[in-house]
Scaffold this motif. Structure first.
Motif, PDB file in Angstrom:
ATOM      1  N   HIS A   1      -1.004   5.514  11.799  1.00 15.35           N
ATOM      2  CA  HIS A   1      -1.546   5.622  10.439  1.00 15.35           C
ATOM      3  C   HIS A   1      -1.420   4.318   9.691  1.00 15.35           C
ATOM      4  O   HIS A   1      -0.503   3.556   9.903  1.00 15.35           O
ATOM      5  CB  HIS A   1      -0.867   6.767   9.700  1.00 15.35           C
ATOM      6  N   GLY A   2      -2.347   4.108   8.806  1.00 14.98           N
ATOM      7  CA  GLY A   2      -2.540   2.841   8.099  1.00 14.98           C
ATOM      8  C   GLY A   2      -1.271   2.259   7.506  1.00 14.98           C
ATOM      9  O   GLY A   2      -0.333   2.979   7.212  1.00 14.98           O
ATOM     10  N   GLY A   3      -1.290   0.934   7.390  1.00 13.07           N
ATOM     11  CA  GLY A   3      -0.086   0.269   6.912  1.00 13.07           C
ATOM     12  C   GLY A   3      -0.222  -0.193   5.490  1.00 13.07           C
ATOM     13  O   GLY A   3       0.683  -0.744   4.940  1.00 13.07           O
TER      14      GLY A   3
ATOM     15  N   VAL B   1       7.914   0.361  12.890  1.00 15.11           N
ATOM     16  CA  VAL B   1       8.145   1.787  12.652  1.00 15.11           C
ATOM     17  C   VAL B   1       9.600   2.154  12.949  1.00 15.11           C
ATOM     18  O   VAL B   1      10.236   2.902  12.196  1.00 15.11           O
ATOM     19  CB  VAL B   1       7.159   2.636  13.491  1.00 15.11           C
ATOM     20  N   MET B   2      10.161   1.590  14.020  1.00 19.52           N
ATOM     21  CA  MET B   2      11.567   1.855  14.347  1.00 19.52           C
ATOM     22  C   MET B   2      12.481   1.301  13.255  1.00 19.52           C
ATOM     23  O   MET B   2      13.488   1.924  12.896  1.00 19.52           O
ATOM     24  CB  MET B   2      11.932   1.208  15.696  1.00 19.52           C
TER      25      MET B   2
ATOM     26  N   GLU C   1       4.138  -3.237  16.095  1.00 20.67           N
ATOM     27  CA  GLU C   1       4.101  -2.019  15.288  1.00 20.67           C
ATOM     28  C   GLU C   1       5.252  -1.072  15.657  1.00 20.67           C
ATOM     29  O   GLU C   1       5.882  -0.474  14.787  1.00 20.67           O
ATOM     30  CB  GLU C   1       2.769  -1.330  15.551  1.00 20.67           C
ATOM     31  N   LYS C   2       5.520  -0.966  16.948  1.00 23.64           N
ATOM     32  CA  LYS C   2       6.619  -0.084  17.373  1.00 23.64           C
ATOM     33  C   LYS C   2       7.922  -0.478  16.681  1.00 23.64           C
ATOM     34  O   LYS C   2       8.675   0.364  16.218  1.00 23.64           O
ATOM     35  CB  LYS C   2       6.807  -0.141  18.899  1.00 23.64           C
TER      36      LYS C   2
ATOM     37  N   TYR D   1      12.380   3.588  10.422  1.00 23.93           N
ATOM     38  CA  TYR D   1      13.087   4.830  10.742  1.00 23.93           C
ATOM     39  C   TYR D   1      14.599   4.636  10.643  1.00 23.93           C
ATOM     40  O   TYR D   1      15.290   5.399   9.974  1.00 23.93           O
ATOM     41  CB  TYR D   1      12.694   5.308  12.146  1.00 23.93           C
ATOM     42  N   PHE D   2      15.109   3.588  11.295  1.00 22.15           N
ATOM     43  CA  PHE D   2      16.559   3.409  11.313  1.00 22.15           C
ATOM     44  C   PHE D   2      17.105   2.971   9.955  1.00 22.15           C
ATOM     45  O   PHE D   2      18.245   3.250   9.620  1.00 22.15           O
ATOM     46  CB  PHE D   2      16.980   2.423  12.412  1.00 22.15           C
TER      47      PHE D   2
ATOM     48  N   TYR E   1       8.314   5.513   3.182  1.00 26.65           N
ATOM     49  CA  TYR E   1       6.915   5.092   3.255  1.00 26.65           C
ATOM     50  C   TYR E   1       5.980   6.278   3.380  1.00 26.65           C
ATOM     51  O   TYR E   1       6.409   7.401   3.646  1.00 26.65           O
ATOM     52  CB  TYR E   1       6.683   4.062   4.377  1.00 26.65           C
ATOM     53  N   PHE E   2       4.710   6.001   3.173  1.00 27.66           N
ATOM     54  CA  PHE E   2       3.707   7.053   3.096  1.00 27.66           C
ATOM     55  C   PHE E   2       2.796   6.921   4.305  1.00 27.66           C
ATOM     56  O   PHE E   2       2.375   5.827   4.653  1.00 27.66           O
ATOM     57  CB  PHE E   2       2.904   6.859   1.797  1.00 27.66           C
ATOM     58  N   SER E   3       2.490   8.034   4.958  1.00 28.73           N
ATOM     59  CA  SER E   3       1.613   7.912   6.124  1.00 28.73           C
ATOM     60  C   SER E   3       0.593   9.036   6.168  1.00 28.73           C
ATOM     61  O   SER E   3       0.898  10.127   6.609  1.00 28.73           O
ATOM     62  CB  SER E   3       2.434   7.931   7.410  1.00 28.73           C
TER      63      SER E   3
ATOM     64  N   GLY F   1       2.342   2.109   2.678  1.00 31.94           N
ATOM     65  CA  GLY F   1       2.391   2.431   4.108  1.00 31.94           C
ATOM     66  C   GLY F   1       3.565   1.731   4.785  1.00 31.94           C
ATOM     67  O   GLY F   1       4.304   0.976   4.169  1.00 31.94           O
ATOM     68  N   LYS F   2       3.693   1.964   6.107  1.00 28.85           N
ATOM     69  CA  LYS F   2       4.863   1.473   6.824  1.00 28.85           C
ATOM     70  C   LYS F   2       4.975  -0.047   6.808  1.00 28.85           C
ATOM     71  O   LYS F   2       6.051  -0.588   6.546  1.00 28.85           O
ATOM     72  CB  LYS F   2       4.854   1.979   8.266  1.00 28.85           C
ATOM     73  N   ASP F   3       3.859  -0.728   7.095  1.00 23.61           N
ATOM     74  CA  ASP F   3       3.933  -2.184   7.258  1.00 23.61           C
ATOM     75  C   ASP F   3       4.338  -2.884   5.965  1.00 23.61           C
ATOM     76  O   ASP F   3       5.235  -3.715   5.955  1.00 23.61           O
ATOM     77  CB  ASP F   3       2.588  -2.731   7.761  1.00 23.61           C
ATOM     78  N   SER F   4       3.674  -2.528   4.860  1.00 24.79           N
ATOM     79  CA  SER F   4       3.987  -3.238   3.625  1.00 24.79           C
ATOM     80  C   SER F   4       5.342  -2.824   3.068  1.00 24.79           C
ATOM     81  O   SER F   4       6.012  -3.623   2.415  1.00 24.79           O
ATOM     82  CB  SER F   4       2.868  -3.061   2.591  1.00 24.79           C
TER      83      SER F   4
ATOM     84  N   GLU G   1      -3.779   9.289   6.912  1.00 25.98           N
ATOM     85  CA  GLU G   1      -5.013   8.553   7.176  1.00 25.98           C
ATOM     86  C   GLU G   1      -5.903   8.653   5.940  1.00 25.98           C
ATOM     87  O   GLU G   1      -5.891   9.666   5.239  1.00 25.98           O
ATOM     88  CB  GLU G   1      -5.702   9.215   8.368  1.00 25.98           C
TER      89      GLU G   1
ATOM     90  N   SER H   1       0.821  -1.211   0.000  1.00 26.85           N
ATOM     91  CA  SER H   1       0.000   0.000   0.000  1.00 26.85           C
ATOM     92  C   SER H   1       0.854   1.260   0.000  1.00 26.85           C
ATOM     93  O   SER H   1       0.340   2.358  -0.135  1.00 26.85           O
ATOM     94  CB  SER H   1      -0.876   0.010   1.251  1.00 26.85           C
TER      95      SER H   1
END
Lengths: 357, 109
Positions: B107-109, A218-219, A214-215, A222-223, A228-230, A61-64, A232, A59
């Motif tokens: 925010h969404g992932g 995201v870390m 999740e923490k 960051y490191f 990524y895109f954030s 986003g951070k996770d993907s 809502e 997506s």
């Protein structure tokens, strides 16, 4: 306060407190344990075999984004032998998805993976912008969720992959466990902690980040300075999930292991056979051929409602009866193209039929 | 009155609450009055910074940034690239030139 040394290498300066264990660790050890835990999750669940073609649901986003990075790293480090693809769904949300897709396009370059973007517009003839213009902001998440699920499978079929990995993380799963308890959705409660969902002849879905906080995701982003895109989603977010999320974050602040503890509880539930029996049998949608628990799949029902100007038809039973009372389906109704499984699954399905006949 | 300069970064969507600008340079007093006093006798800490940012830099939806006297759960804080949980969280005493990063995970992932 004096600098603390890493609890793992006893050498470098600690930069992170792990929420799962409370350990204080340095940057290099953090990268290594994060990646290794995902590798262990993958190998313990035997998610892949050499030669598998796997799509990463991306997506932007951070996770993907972290998932794409980690999957590429592990595939090279441990020689999984996977062919990896990026698969993105364009819901047609101006100012949100169009920007996040730019991130995915950069990821395609950075990670050197083929990218397929499939849009609601080409698949259903409706963008989310157009759907919201017709139905308003209430209930639009229902449309988006049903349409996305099917779009991912169709995108996978186009790429000829039979396995999609998604960036769902431990926080997402703990949230879902809580939501299913609060809604009394026991059938889903039984399934929602599985790392992999699949039937004999369906496209596999799995969650390699099932135990990743999740923490830490995201870390890690960051490191590693990942791109990524954030933002809502501009349409009303899922309010119920929002409450579960805020509650979970409060629990985590008081006791960081709460997230993993809730997942373990979810895994340990044994679902009564009476509950399992109420689940409907899977069939194929008579209009588009997609997996369905009714004659018509959810997406076809929702699309019919939109096309006939009664978009709440699939959301409430009363509206569905009204739609049926309004007359038969118009001949020229827009429908979703016929769904076909990826070729290797088609073979499997055919063999299964032969074997049982 | 002596002051210190800090570099502040917002990420993960939090920048949207701060004029959609990720990086800020600010100057704040080096000492602040402890609770119940008017004399600036206490070195400035992150808790003070949070409220300073809310009152001076934040443009909208303060409840997404601070809650119950600290950052809203789900916001990560780094002090010179180290998790603030290793630095005493809100009690960390700020020094001239420190870089403080706030990242939302919500925010969404």
């Amino acid at each position: 306060m004096p600098p603390r040394t890493c609890a793992l290498c006893n050498d470098a300066r600690a930069i992170l407190k792990r929420p799962k264990t409370g350990q204080q660790i340095c940057k290099e050890c953090f990268f290594y344990v994060f990646e290794t835990e995902v590798h262990n999750t993958i190998t313990e669940a035997r998610l892949f075999k050499p030669g598998d073609r796997v799509a990463i649901g991306a997506s932007g986003g951070k996770d993907s984004t972290v998932l794409a990075h980690v999957m590429k790293t592990l595939n090279e480090r441990y020689k999984y032998g996977l062919e990896l693809f990026l698969l993105s769904i364009d819901e047609g949300i101006t100012g949100y998805r169009d920007d996040s897709l730019e991130t995915v396009k950069r990821n395609q370059q950075q990670y050197d993976m083929p990218l397929k973007i499939l849009s609601y517009d080409e698949l259903y003839g409706w963008t989310m912008d157009a759907i919201v213009a017709q139905i308003g902001k209430k209930n639009n998440c229902t449309f988006c969720g049903v349409f996305r699920r099917q779009a991912l499978d169709r995108g996978a079929a186009i790429l000829n992959v039979d396995h999609i990995v998604t960036g769902h993380n431990a926080d997402d799963i703990a949230e879902t466990v809580l939501m299913n308890i609060m809604r009394g959705d026991i059938a889903r409660l039984g399934r929602c902690t599985s790392i992999c969902t699949q039937g004999e002849d369906t496209i596999k879905r799995s969650k390699p980040f099932k135990y990743a906080y999740e923490k830490e995701i995201v870390m890690y982003a960051y490191f590693k300075k990942l791109d990524y895109f954030s933002t809502e989603c501009i349409y009303s977010p899922d309010a119920y999930r929002g409450h579960a999320r805020a509650f979970l974050k409060d629990l985590e602040a008081a006791r960081p292991s709460a997230i993993i503890d809730i997942i373990h509880s979810g895994e340990a539930f044994e679902i009564n056979d009476d509950v399992k029996a109420t689940q409907k049998l899977q069939q194929t949608c008579r209009r588009c051929g997609y997996m369905s628990s009714n004659e018509l799949c959810k997406a076809c029902t929702l699309l019919e409602g939109l096309e006939r100007g009664m978009p709440t038809a699939a959301v409430t039973d009363r509206a569905r009866r009204k739609l049926d009372a309004d007359g038969p389906v118009p001949e020229n109704l827009r429908t979703i193209p016929l769904f076909q499984l990826p070729s290797n699954l088609r073979q499997n399905a055919a063999t299964a039929v032969e074997a049982t006949s | 009155m002596s002051t210190i300069s800090l570099k502040i970064e917002f990420g993960g969507g939090l920048e949207l609450l701060f004029s959609n600008q990720r990086s800020h340079r600010i100057t704040i007093p080096a000492n602040v009055p402890p609770e119940g006093s008017d004399v600036p006798s206490k070195p400035v800490d992150i808790t003070y910074l949070l409220f300073w940012l809310r009152d001076n830099l934040l443009k909208e939806r303060a409840e997404l940034f601070v809650e119950n006297g600290t950052v809203r759960p789900g916001v990560l804080v780094l002090v010179n690239d180290t998790d603030w949980e290793l630095e005493g969280e809100g009690e960390y005493q700020l020094k001239d030139g420190d870089e403080i990063v706030f990242i939302s995970t919500l925010h969404g992932g």
